[in-house]
Design an enzyme around this catalytic site. Structure first.
Site, PDB file in Angstrom:
ATOM      1  CE  LYS A 119      -4.057  -1.940   2.254  1.00  0.00           C
ATOM      2  NZ  LYS A 119      -4.394  -2.530   3.554  1.00  0.00           N
ATOM      3  CE  LYS A 200      -8.539 -21.127   9.619  1.00  0.00           C
ATOM      4  NZ  LYS A 200      -8.326 -20.064  10.487  1.00  0.00           N
ATOM      5  CE  LYS A 203     -11.901 -14.318  16.184  1.00  0.00           C
ATOM      6  NZ  LYS A 203     -11.611 -15.330  17.179  1.00  0.00           N
TER       7      LYS A 203
HETATM    8  P1  ADP Z   1     -10.432 -16.940  13.780  1.00  0.00           P
HETATM    9  O1  ADP Z   1      -9.762 -17.397  12.510  1.00  0.00           O
HETATM   10  O2  ADP Z   1     -11.914 -16.997  13.657  1.00  0.00           O
HETATM   11  O3  ADP Z   1      -9.913 -15.594  14.262  1.00  0.00           O
HETATM   12  P2  ADP Z   1      -8.787 -17.987  15.879  1.00  0.00           P
HETATM   13  O4  ADP Z   1      -7.568 -17.647  15.060  1.00  0.00           O
HETATM   14  O5  ADP Z   1      -9.093 -17.171  17.079  1.00  0.00           O
HETATM   15  O6  ADP Z   1     -10.043 -17.997  14.890  1.00  0.00           O
HETATM   16  O7  ADP Z   1      -8.699 -19.516  16.244  1.00  0.00           O
HETATM   17  C1  ADP Z   1      -8.846 -20.090  17.521  1.00  0.00           C
HETATM   18  C2  ADP Z   1      -8.647 -21.585  17.337  1.00  0.00           C
HETATM   19  O8  ADP Z   1      -9.646 -22.147  16.470  1.00  0.00           O
HETATM   20  C3  ADP Z   1      -7.296 -21.934  16.706  1.00  0.00           C
HETATM   21  O9  ADP Z   1      -6.765 -23.111  17.320  1.00  0.00           O
HETATM   22  C4  ADP Z   1      -7.642 -22.206  15.254  1.00  0.00           C
HETATM   23  O10 ADP Z   1      -6.744 -23.082  14.625  1.00  0.00           O
HETATM   24  C5  ADP Z   1      -9.041 -22.821  15.352  1.00  0.00           C
HETATM   25  N1  ADP Z   1      -9.825 -22.513  14.152  1.00  0.00           N
HETATM   26  C6  ADP Z   1     -10.237 -21.291  13.759  1.00  0.00           C
HETATM   27  N2  ADP Z   1     -10.940 -21.364  12.600  1.00  0.00           N
HETATM   28  C7  ADP Z   1     -10.969 -22.664  12.235  1.00  0.00           C
HETATM   29  C8  ADP Z   1     -11.548 -23.387  11.135  1.00  0.00           C
HETATM   30  N3  ADP Z   1     -12.248 -22.775  10.173  1.00  0.00           N
HETATM   31  N4  ADP Z   1     -11.375 -24.716  11.084  1.00  0.00           N
HETATM   32  C9  ADP Z   1     -10.675 -25.346  12.049  1.00  0.00           C
HETATM   33  N5  ADP Z   1     -10.114 -24.737  13.113  1.00  0.00           N
HETATM   34  C10 ADP Z   1     -10.243 -23.413  13.228  1.00  0.00           C
END
Ligand code: ADP
Ligand code: TRP
Length: 331
Positions: A119, A200, A203
């Protein structure tokens, strides 16, 4: 002696079914055979969450989520990172053994620098030191509790490897095993839960099915799963359908086989496929939602559980710090 399983979740928003199937459920499975230590990584969340009321709420939501999903605080040491100050002492000590170059290579930091560069911004724009040193705090979380296995999603593996590297540098320096070397426990690919848009579930993509929303909202959310334009009569391939992938998470093997043949036979539209997904999801999530609501209705009781967990965690943490201080000559 049992091996130790440890993991943390950052309280940065509503838990979703990706968190549940990818992190919480497998971690609770491990808790049956390992000594488990699970926590809320609230200081990791502070890097991005600056609204106090919001952070205060998400901390409780994530804690209530673990409990509603079945975590037994008698069996698992369950606490808030911020209640175990030894983690910050250990962080400082580990900093002395962490090359800055190692932090430069951390995925999350690198991604921000790359984004800034593309950017035309200052490479470090928006990067706070909490984000830059994130892997060291995480290494301290892990090493503090003599963790053997850290159940996490693929995105976190680099952090566990860094924790192992840092612990190894410490041990190499003192010529003895002062700190335990952790390893990552990763789910296979099939454990990546797809989101509403097929990417995937995350959030950050705004494509989640939250775990604890009311039934009506759950149904509405599931109806938003993206589908192709195949008509009702057309036979459908269950294996390439995201709705079916999600259904598999909630259904028994027999139910999966039965619904797969209905997909293949034709005559079932996407609307009905979503209805089936909703029914299966709601069946599993309803008791959890009820427990969650009950827990969130009594925050003092929840806080007490977390405080009791911290009481159990601190002596373990103190022992690690003492061992390290002795080895380092800081006594
Ligand atoms: P987000 O991607 O929603 O911000 P986080 O990074 O806070 O989620 O993930 C918290 C936990 O949940 C981690 O151990 C992550 O690997 C798991 N996790 C998050 N999204 C998924 C998904 N779509 N499938 C499997 N595991 C996930
Ligand atoms: N970084 C992890 C995540 O974003 C959360 C976390 C913090 C963690 N400390 C940890 C996970 C220690 C495992 C072990 O999901």
């Amino acid at each position: 002696m049992k091996e130790i399983s440890l993991t943390g979740i950052k309280p940065t928003g509503d838990l979703h079914i990706g968190n549940y199937f990818g992190a919480i459920k497998p971690a609770l499975e491990l808790a049956k055979t390992y000594d488990a230590r699970y926590f809320i990584a609230d200081y990791h969340a502070l890097n991005t969450m600056k609204d106090p009321a919001e952070l205060n709420t998400t901390i409780r939501q994530v804690a209530a989520g673990w409990l509603a999903a079945g975590l037994d605080p008698e069996q698992v040491i369950f606490y808030r990172q911020s209640s175990v100050p030894e983690v910050f002492e250990l962080t400082t000590m580990l900093m002395a053994f962490t090359a800055k170059g190692l932090m430069n290579r951390a995925h999350a930091y690198k991604a921000m620098v790359q984004d800034n560069t593309e950017k035309g911004n200052d490479p470090d724009a928006g990067v706070n030191m909490g984000l830059f040193t994130y892997p060291i705090l995480m290494a301290a979380d892990i090493i503090l509790f003599d963790s053997d296995i850290v159940p996490v999603g693929k995105d976190q593996v680099q952090h566990i490897e860094m924790a192992a590297d840092i612990a190894q540098s410490v041990n190499a320096n003192y010529g003895k095993p002062v700190l335990k070397i952790p390893r990552a426990g990763v789910q296979d690919d099939s454990a990546i839960v797809p989101g509403l848009d097929g990417r995937k579930m995350s959030k950050s993509y705004n494509n989640t099915i939250p775990l604890f929303v009311p039934e009506k909202t759950l149904r509405k959310t599931i109806m938003r799963v993206v589908t192709n334009s195949q008509g009702v009569e057309e036979p459908k391939d269950p294996d390439s359908s995201q709705i079916f992938l999600l259904y598999k998470l909630f259904a028994s093997a027999e139910e999966q086989a039965a619904l797969a043949s209905r997909y293949r036979a034709g005559g079932m539209g996407w609307g009905e496929a979503k209805e089936e997904l909703f029914r299966a999801a709601n069946r599993e999530l309803t008791p959890m939602r009820e427990r969650y609501d009950a827990i969130m209705a009594d925050i003092p009781a929840l806080d007490k559980i977390l405080a009791q967990g911290a009481e159990k965690a601190r002596p373990i943490a103190a022992a690690t710090v003492t061992r390290f201080r002795k080895a380092a000559g800081v006594q």
